[in-house]
Design a protein around this motif. Structure first.
Motif, PDB file in Angstrom:
ATOM      1  N   ASN A 351       0.853  -1.192   0.000  1.00  0.00           N
ATOM      2  CA  ASN A 351       0.000   0.000   0.000  1.00  0.00           C
ATOM      3  C   ASN A 351       0.885   1.238   0.000  1.00  0.00           C
ATOM      4  O   ASN A 351       1.803   1.349   0.816  1.00  0.00           O
ATOM      5  N   ILE A 352       0.600   2.176  -0.891  1.00  0.00           N
ATOM      6  CA  ILE A 352       1.336   3.441  -0.931  1.00  0.00           C
ATOM      7  C   ILE A 352       0.591   4.444  -0.048  1.00  0.00           C
ATOM      8  O   ILE A 352      -0.555   4.802  -0.354  1.00  0.00           O
ATOM      9  N   PRO A 353       1.177   4.903   1.049  1.00  0.00           N
ATOM     10  CA  PRO A 353       0.484   5.856   1.934  1.00  0.00           C
ATOM     11  C   PRO A 353       0.072   7.123   1.200  1.00  0.00           C
ATOM     12  O   PRO A 353       0.736   7.560   0.255  1.00  0.00           O
ATOM     13  N   ASP A 354      -0.993   7.734   1.651  1.00  0.00           N
ATOM     14  CA  ASP A 354      -1.533   8.916   0.981  1.00  0.00           C
ATOM     15  C   ASP A 354      -0.567  10.099   0.999  1.00  0.00           C
ATOM     16  O   ASP A 354      -0.641  10.969   0.128  1.00  0.00           O
ATOM     17  N   ASP A 355       0.325  10.171   1.980  1.00  0.00           N
ATOM     18  CA  ASP A 355       1.233  11.319   2.087  1.00  0.00           C
ATOM     19  C   ASP A 355       2.439  11.226   1.152  1.00  0.00           C
ATOM     20  O   ASP A 355       3.202  12.186   1.042  1.00  0.00           O
ATOM     21  N   VAL A 356       2.619  10.100   0.495  1.00  0.00           N
ATOM     22  CA  VAL A 356       3.769   9.951  -0.411  1.00  0.00           C
ATOM     23  C   VAL A 356       3.580  10.869  -1.609  1.00  0.00           C
ATOM     24  O   VAL A 356       2.575  10.793  -2.322  1.00  0.00           O
ATOM     25  N   THR A 376      -4.693   5.206  -3.163  1.00  0.00           N
ATOM     26  CA  THR A 376      -6.082   5.626  -2.952  1.00  0.00           C
ATOM     27  C   THR A 376      -6.369   6.952  -3.676  1.00  0.00           C
ATOM     28  O   THR A 376      -5.443   7.683  -4.052  1.00  0.00           O
ATOM     29  N   PRO A 377      -7.644   7.302  -3.867  1.00  0.00           N
ATOM     30  CA  PRO A 377      -8.008   8.589  -4.497  1.00  0.00           C
ATOM     31  C   PRO A 377      -7.563   9.793  -3.661  1.00  0.00           C
ATOM     32  O   PRO A 377      -7.555  10.919  -4.166  1.00  0.00           O
ATOM     33  N   PHE A 378      -7.182   9.576  -2.404  1.00  0.00           N
ATOM     34  CA  PHE A 378      -6.733  10.672  -1.548  1.00  0.00           C
ATOM     35  C   PHE A 378      -5.215  10.856  -1.583  1.00  0.00           C
ATOM     36  O   PHE A 378      -4.663  11.659  -0.853  1.00  0.00           O
ATOM     37  N   TYR A 399      -4.481   2.453  -9.534  1.00  0.00           N
ATOM     38  CA  TYR A 399      -5.112   3.764  -9.583  1.00  0.00           C
ATOM     39  C   TYR A 399      -4.023   4.825  -9.614  1.00  0.00           C
ATOM     40  O   TYR A 399      -3.080   4.806  -8.819  1.00  0.00           O
ATOM     41  N   LEU A 400      -4.165   5.789 -10.555  1.00  0.00           N
ATOM     42  CA  LEU A 400      -3.231   6.902 -10.649  1.00  0.00           C
ATOM     43  C   LEU A 400      -3.973   8.187 -10.300  1.00  0.00           C
ATOM     44  O   LEU A 400      -4.922   8.562 -10.976  1.00  0.00           O
ATOM     45  N   PRO A 401      -3.561   8.872  -9.224  1.00  0.00           N
ATOM     46  CA  PRO A 401      -4.306  10.041  -8.734  1.00  0.00           C
ATOM     47  C   PRO A 401      -4.203  11.236  -9.671  1.00  0.00           C
ATOM     48  O   PRO A 401      -3.249  11.362 -10.448  1.00  0.00           O
ATOM     49  N   ILE A 402      -5.148  12.118  -9.548  1.00  0.00           N
ATOM     50  CA  ILE A 402      -5.225  13.274 -10.438  1.00  0.00           C
ATOM     51  C   ILE A 402      -4.046  14.222 -10.249  1.00  0.00           C
ATOM     52  O   ILE A 402      -3.651  14.947 -11.167  1.00  0.00           O
TER      53      ILE A 402
END
Length: 468
Positions: A351-356, A376-378, A399-402
Motif C-alpha cells: 500500500n502506498i500511503p496517501d502522504d507519499v 487511494t483517491p486521496f 489507480y493513478l491520482p489526479i
C-alpha cells in the motif's frame, strides 16, 4: 661610671628586644587551613580550587612562590593572596592533569617576617584497563566476571534501559579488581545495561552489557520503539530472529534501525523461501541519522551508508530482499527513494500511503511476484521516476491520482496492469503508458482517450462516475 653605662646599655637592649617581640608577625589559621598546612593539599586529576584563610596582626601583602618537584614540568599551579584589615586569604588553582603521572609541588607564602609552606599533590589521570568494554550475553540466567586494572580506587554504578536486571559484587587484589555480575534471565526483548567506571570518584568510562531477547514467537509486536534502539531490541541471534514471520513495529525508526532490519531480518536467495516475512510499519515515523538511542554504545557501521531524510525511505532501503511477502509502509511516509524495493522478488502486495508525494526511479523494478500496488483517491502522489512500476508482473489493478503531474518518460516502461483507473479528464501525453486490458476514465472522456496516442491501445476503455 662604668657600672652606670653597662646598666643603661642593658636596659636599652632589653627595651629593643621587647619592642621587636611586639612587632613580630602573627598568623592564625582556621581549623581547615591549619590541617592542610600541617598535612597536604590534594587535588584530583580534574584539578580545582582551594582557599586558605588566616588572620594576622600585619596588613602586609603576601609574597608567594611555587616550587615544582620536577624541573621540566609545566606550571600547573597558580596562587594569589591578599590581606585586608587583618584577614588574609590565599587562593590556589590547580589545572587538570591529563598525564598519567602524579604531580607534586610546594607553595611558599611569606607575610612580612612570617611564612608557611603548603605541600600540594595531584593525582594522575585515571587509567582503567579491561579486556573488552562491550559484552553480549544470552537470555538465560548467568554470571559474568570482568577483570579491571587501574592506577586509582575503582567504584562502579549501574544504568539500565529498564528495571534493574543485573547485580554486582567486587573483589580486589593489589591493582586488580574483579567485577562479578549476576544476570537475571530475559523474558522479553533485547536489553542493555551500562556499568559506569569511576577512578578516584571521577567517571572514566562505561562498559556495556547487552542481553539477547527471549525466544521469539512467529508473531512479534515491538511497540513504542525509540529511534536507534532496534539494534538492542531485536538482538543479533540469527537462529532466534528467523522464528519471526509477522513483525509489527510502532514508534520511531531512523537509518540505524532500517540498517538493522536489513542486516538481521531480511534475506535473499533460495534460503528466503523458508522464512517469509510480513512487516507492518504503518504506525512508524522515519527520522534521519544513524544515531543510536544509547550514546555510550559503540556500533561499527560500514562506510557509504545512504543518507535518509525524515519521512523518507532512501535509495535501496529494501533492495534485493526476497523474503518480504507484504509490507505496510509508514502512514506518514512522504518519499520512496530510487531502487527502494528493486528486486524484492517475494513481495506480493504493498500500500502506498496517501502522504507519499514521490516515487523514485526503479522503485519496484523486478518485484516479480508483486500483484497489488494500492494507491487511494486521496493520494498526494505527484511524481514518478523512470521504471518506477516496472515490476515484470501483471498488476491486478492500479489507480493513478489526479495530482500525478510529473511523470518521467519511462515511468511505466514494462508496467503491465489488468485494470487501470484514472481521474485525469485530459489525457497526459506519454511516450510509454502502462500496458493492460481495461482502462477506466472519467465520465465523458472516453472518446478523448480513444483518440490519444498510446492510451488508445487499451482493449477496453470504460467511463466511471466520481461516485464509482
Amino acid at each position: 661610671m662604668k657600672t652606670i653605662y653597662l646598666t643603661l646599655t642593658t636596659l636599652v637592649s632589653l627595651l629593643l628586644i621587647s619592642c621587636n617581640h611586639e612587632t613580630d608577625t602573627v598568623l592564625t589559621f582556621d581549623a581547615g587551613s591549619e590541617k592542610l598546612i600541617n598535612n597536604k593539599l590534594e587535588f584530583s586529576s580534574d584539578g580545582g580550587n582551594a582557599n586558605l584563610l588566616f588572620t594576622t596582626n600585619k596588613n602586609m601583602q603576601p609574597v608567594i612562590s611555587i616550587d615544582y618537584m620536577t624541573r621540566d614540568e609545566s606550571e600547573w599551579l597558580s596562587a594569589k593572596g591578599s590581606v585586608d584589615s587583618g584577614n588574609g586569604e590565599i587562593m590556589i588553582h590547580c589545572d587538570k592533569n591529563n598525564t598519567f603521572n602524579k604531580r607534586e609541588a610546594s607553595i611558599h607564602v611569606v607575610v612580612d617576617d612570617a611564612s608557611f609552606t603548603v605541600r600540594v599533590i595531584q593525582r594522575p589521570a585515571g587509567i582503567v584497563n579491561t579486556t573488552y568494554d562491550n559484552y553480549v550475553v544470552g537470555e538465560k540466567e548467568q554470571s559474568k566476571e570482568i577483570e579491571l586494572t587501574s592506577n586509582g580506587k575503582l567504584t562502579f554504578s549501574l544504568r539500565f534501559d529498564q528495571p534493574a536486571w543485573i547485580k554486582y559484587d567486587t573483589t580486589e587484589q593489589e591493582e586488580k579488581v574483579k567485577l562479578l555480575l549476576s544476570i537475571e534471565p530475559n523474558g522479553g526483548l533485547g536489553r542493555i545495561a551500562f556499568i559506569d567506571v569511576y577512578v578516584d570518584g571521577i567517571k572514566h568510562s562505561s562498559i556495556s552489557v547487552r542481553q539477547q531477547p527471549a525466544t521469539f514467537s512467529p508473531d512479534v509486536v515491538i511497540p513504542a520503539v525509540e529511534a536507534g534502539s532496534l539494534y538492542i531490541l531485536l538482538g543479533d541471534d540469527e537462529a532466534n530472529i528467523r522464528h519471526i514471520r509477522n513483525l509489527t513495529i510502532s514508534g520511531s525508526l531512523n537509518a540505524l534501525d532500517l540498517y538493522v532490519l536489513k542486516q538481521r531480518l531480511f534475506l535473499s536467495g533460495l534460503i528466503a523461501r523458508s522464512y517469509p516475512l510480513r512487516l507492518d510499519l504503518y504506525e512508524v515515523r522515519i527520522f534521519e541519522g544513524y544515531k543510536s538511542y544509547y550514546p555510550d554504545l559503540k556500533i561499527e557501521l560500514p562506510d557509504g551508508l545512504p543518507y535518509i531524510e525524515e519521512a523518507t525511505l532512501s535509495s535501496e532501503t529494501f533492495a534485493n530482499i526476497d523474503n518480504i511477502v507484504s509490507l505496510e509502509l509508514p502512514a506518514y511516509l512522504e518519499k520512496i527513494g530510487p531502487h527502494c524495493f528493486q528486486g524484492c522478488t517475494g513481495l506480493e502486495r504493498i500500500n502506498i500511503p496517501d502522504d507519499v508525494v514521490g516515487i523514485g526511479e526503479y522503485a519496484f523494478k523486478g518485484c516479480s511476484k508483486l500483484e497489488e500496488i494500492n494507491i487511494t483517491p486521496f493520494s498526494k502522489l505527484a511524481s514518478l521516476g523512470d521504471y518506477a512500476f516496472a515490476t515484470g508482473t501483471k498488476l491486478k489493478s492500479l489507480y493513478l491520482p489526479i495530482g500525478l503531474t510529473h511523470i518521467s518518460e519511462f515511468a511505466f516502461k514494462s508496467c503491465h496492469v489488468e485494470s487501470l483507473y484514472l481521474d485525469w479528464e485530459t489525457p497526459p501525453i506519454l511516450k510509454v503508458v502502462p500496458k493492460g486490458e481495461t482502462l477506466s476514465v472519467p465520465s465523458g472522456t472516453k472518446q478523448v482517450y480513444e483518440s490519444t496516442p498510446n492510451w488508445s491501445n487499451f482493449k477496453n476503455i470504460i467511463e466511471h462516475n466520481d461516485e464509482d
